[in-house]
Motif scaffolding. Structure first.
Motif, mmCIF file in Angstrom:
data_model
loop_
_atom_site.group_PDB
_atom_site.id
_atom_site.type_symbol
_atom_site.label_atom_id
_atom_site.label_comp_id
_atom_site.label_asym_id
_atom_site.label_seq_id
_atom_site.Cartn_x
_atom_site.Cartn_y
_atom_site.Cartn_z
ATOM 1 N N PHE A 287 0.830 -1.210 0.000
ATOM 2 C CA PHE A 287 0.000 0.000 0.000
ATOM 3 C C PHE A 287 0.866 1.262 0.000
ATOM 4 C CE2 PHE A 287 -4.417 -1.465 1.714
ATOM 5 C CZ PHE A 287 -4.478 -2.402 0.704
ATOM 6 N N LEU B 172 2.148 1.788 -3.537
ATOM 7 C CA LEU B 172 1.161 1.933 -4.626
ATOM 8 C C LEU B 172 1.166 3.318 -5.302
ATOM 9 C CD1 LEU B 172 -2.217 0.078 -3.935
ATOM 10 C CD2 LEU B 172 -0.708 -0.147 -5.882
ATOM 11 N N PRO B 173 1.270 4.414 -4.541
ATOM 12 C CA PRO B 173 1.262 5.724 -5.223
ATOM 13 C C PRO B 173 2.321 5.833 -6.312
ATOM 14 C CG PRO B 173 1.008 6.044 -2.876
ATOM 15 C CD PRO B 173 1.268 4.573 -3.075
ATOM 16 N N PHE C 248 1.060 4.904 -9.671
ATOM 17 C CA PHE C 248 0.057 5.720 -10.359
ATOM 18 C C PHE C 248 0.482 7.179 -10.560
ATOM 19 C CE2 PHE C 248 -2.366 2.222 -8.575
ATOM 20 C CZ PHE C 248 -3.176 1.873 -9.629
ATOM 21 N N ILE C 249 1.284 7.704 -9.636
ATOM 22 C CA ILE C 249 1.677 9.115 -9.742
ATOM 23 C C ILE C 249 2.950 9.174 -10.575
ATOM 24 C CG2 ILE C 249 2.221 11.219 -8.454
ATOM 25 C CD1 ILE C 249 -0.517 10.158 -7.705
ATOM 26 N N LEU D 295 -9.975 -2.820 -0.095
ATOM 27 C CA LEU D 295 -9.127 -1.649 0.166
ATOM 28 C C LEU D 295 -8.104 -1.454 -0.952
ATOM 29 C CD1 LEU D 295 -8.496 -1.818 4.017
ATOM 30 C CD2 LEU D 295 -9.861 -0.169 2.747
ATOM 31 N N THR D 296 -7.563 -2.551 -1.469
ATOM 32 C CA THR D 296 -6.604 -2.424 -2.576
ATOM 33 C C THR D 296 -7.287 -1.805 -3.794
ATOM 34 O OG1 THR D 296 -5.530 -4.421 -1.759
ATOM 35 C CG2 THR D 296 -4.896 -3.675 -3.945
ATOM 36 N N LEU E 232 -8.057 1.904 -3.017
ATOM 37 C CA LEU E 232 -6.835 2.711 -2.989
ATOM 38 C C LEU E 232 -6.300 2.917 -4.408
ATOM 39 C CD1 LEU E 232 -4.630 4.086 -1.263
ATOM 40 C CD2 LEU E 232 -3.453 1.907 -1.172
ATOM 41 N N SER E 233 -6.310 1.844 -5.199
ATOM 42 C CA SER E 233 -5.824 1.968 -6.577
ATOM 43 C C SER E 233 -6.693 2.940 -7.368
ATOM 44 C CB SER E 233 -5.839 0.601 -7.270
ATOM 45 O OG SER E 233 -5.093 -0.315 -6.528
ATOM 46 N N LEU F 150 -5.910 6.482 -6.237
ATOM 47 C CA LEU F 150 -4.602 6.944 -6.718
ATOM 48 C C LEU F 150 -4.643 7.202 -8.221
ATOM 49 C CD1 LEU F 150 -2.307 4.569 -4.658
ATOM 50 C CD2 LEU F 150 -2.409 7.048 -4.463
ATOM 51 N N TRP F 151 -5.431 6.377 -8.911
ATOM 52 C CA TRP F 151 -5.549 6.553 -10.356
ATOM 53 C C TRP F 151 -6.286 7.855 -10.673
ATOM 54 C CZ3 TRP F 151 -10.273 6.212 -13.200
ATOM 55 C CH2 TRP F 151 -10.109 6.227 -14.587
#
Lengths: 127, 293
Positions: free
Chosen positions: A114, A117-118, A121-122, B55-56, B59-60, B63-64
């Motif tokens: 987690f 993860l940013p 995508f960022i 949650l995954t 969250l994805s 963030l996307w």
């Protein structure tokens, strides 16, 4: 497989391995990204490299956590007994610690993913 | 934004229905105890696998979405950038056109309708907040930082902007009108402000008074030696809708009153009072300022 695992140690410190890796990974990711975004000249590399670095760090952290989980699984007797391990015996103490370590490793594994993860995508840092 | 709302609402409702249904099932219909093994399975599936998956996914998804939810667009989207610097209790406004030229103004913002405008927000003293309620959310002006905000006006008209972070006694009087104009009219307006006002070069008696009283130490008027920067730029002050940062209607009477005793109208203002100046001299000064169109 069993011979590949290091010698069994009986210490409370093994319990904290995975959360400490999670904490270190979290700090490194956020601190490096913050410095990168705030001081462009200090870290003279591209944002793509930062993402790759976070990716490598994440894989490393996950590997350490997996090893910690394997050790914990062994300490738990490979799932031989069911919790709660609350008898005042050495065996139950070891099993309890192994089980707790295994659960913490699972939590840390997900948390590290987690945290990273940013970076997936960022794709840029806006200054 | 609407999509995000519906995704979250439907997802939240589904989880709510699942939890309530499950608890009803457990408390009403399935009263017999279950085996420890199947209880462990339920905990693993509903307590670990299910939340981690949900949650995954959430969250994805978040963030996307994140890059498109920023309060400012990419640098390439906006042609015009307006730099706003907050001061106690006024706004320095600098228009940076796409060709690199800059036009300095104060206490009023003009922007073209239908074109995205990027604002760079900074502060010279303390935390202020830039807010045009009709056009978008607020964004703080923080000393030592440059915050960005991009706004798209879809309807021409005059709106009100306001400082939205308490910054001192005249915080409430730190406002500004926002004039949203047709793009052609906006370009003409901006072009007219690249050159000094014709009134700045006429040798008006008001101008002589302006220089004599040292107004130019704090204020700039393009085309004259006045080049101070600690007060609002007055190069085209006569054409602004208000004076005192959205405080009063702009006419020769209010200009003269402001010159005479700024702090009476705007407590905490840095501008000294000129009560010693004869009334007719104040009027001459105000008349010249009003002519700076």
């Amino acid at each position: 497989m069993l011979r590949l695992l290091p010698k069994e140690v009986e210490s409370l410190w093994t319990l904290f391995t995975a959360p400490v890796v999670w904490a270190g990974h979290f700090l490194l990711c956020y601190v490096v990204a913050a410095i990168f975004c705030e001081k462009p000249d200090f870290l003279g590399f591209d944002f793509a490299n930062l993402r790759v670095a976070i990716g490598i760090l994440t894989l490393l952290s996950l590997s350490v956590i997996v090893v910690s989980a394997l050790l914990a699984w062994r300490q738990w007797g490979f799932g031989a007994g069911d919790p709660p391990h609350d008898d005042p015996t050495r065996r139950d103490r070891l099993h309890f610690q192994g089980y707790a370590t295994l659960l913490l490793s699972g939590l840390s594994f997900i948390a590290v993913i987690f945290t990273a993860l940013p970076a997936l995508f960022i794709d840029g840092c806006l200054r | 934004m609407a999509t995000l709302f519906w995704v979250m609402t439907v997802g939240g409702l589904a989880i709510w229905a699942f939890v309530v249904g499950f608890s009803l099932y457990a408390s009403r219909w399935k009263r017999a105890p279950v085996s420890e093994a199947s209880a462990g399975k339920v905990i693993l599936l509903a307590g670990v696998v299910f939340p981690v998956t949900v949650l995954t996914a959430l969250l994805s998804y978040a963030l996307w979405l994140m890059p498109s939810l920023r309060p400012f667009g990419g640098a390439e989207q906006a042609g015009l950038r307006i730099e706003v610097v907050g001061n106690q209790f006024w706004w320095r406004v600098v228009y940076h056109a796409a060709d690199g030229s800059a036009v300095v103004s104060a206490n009023e913002i003009r922007m073209p309708v239908g074109e995205r405008v990027e604002f760079s927000l900074a502060s010279a003293d303390m935390i202020h907040s830039f807010w045009i309620p009709s056009l978008g959310g607020k964004m703080d002006l923080i000393p030592g930082r440059t915050n960005r905000l991009s706004l798209l006006a879809t309807k021409a008209g005059t709106y009100r902007g306001q400082c939205a972070e308490f910054c001192g006694v005249s915080h409430a009087s730190m406002a500004f009108p926002v004039v949203v104009m047709e793009p052609a009219a906006f370009d003409a307006w901006l072009d007219a402000r690249r050159a000094p006002s014709p009134a700045a070069e006429t040798g008006d008696p008001g101008q002589a008074l302006f220089m004599r009283e040292g107004c130019g130490n704090c204020h700039s008027v393009a085309g004259t030696p006045a080049a101070g920067t600690s007060g609002p730029d007055l190069s085209h002050v006569g054409s602004r809708l208000t004076i005192g940062a959205g405080l009063l209607r702009n006419d020769t009477d209010t200009l003269a009153r402001f010159v005479a005793h700024a702090t009476a109208l705007k407590p905490g203002s840095q501008m000294p009072a000129y009560l010693g100046l004869p009334v007719e001299e104040r009027a001459a000064l105000a008349a010249w300022l009003k002519e700076l169109q």
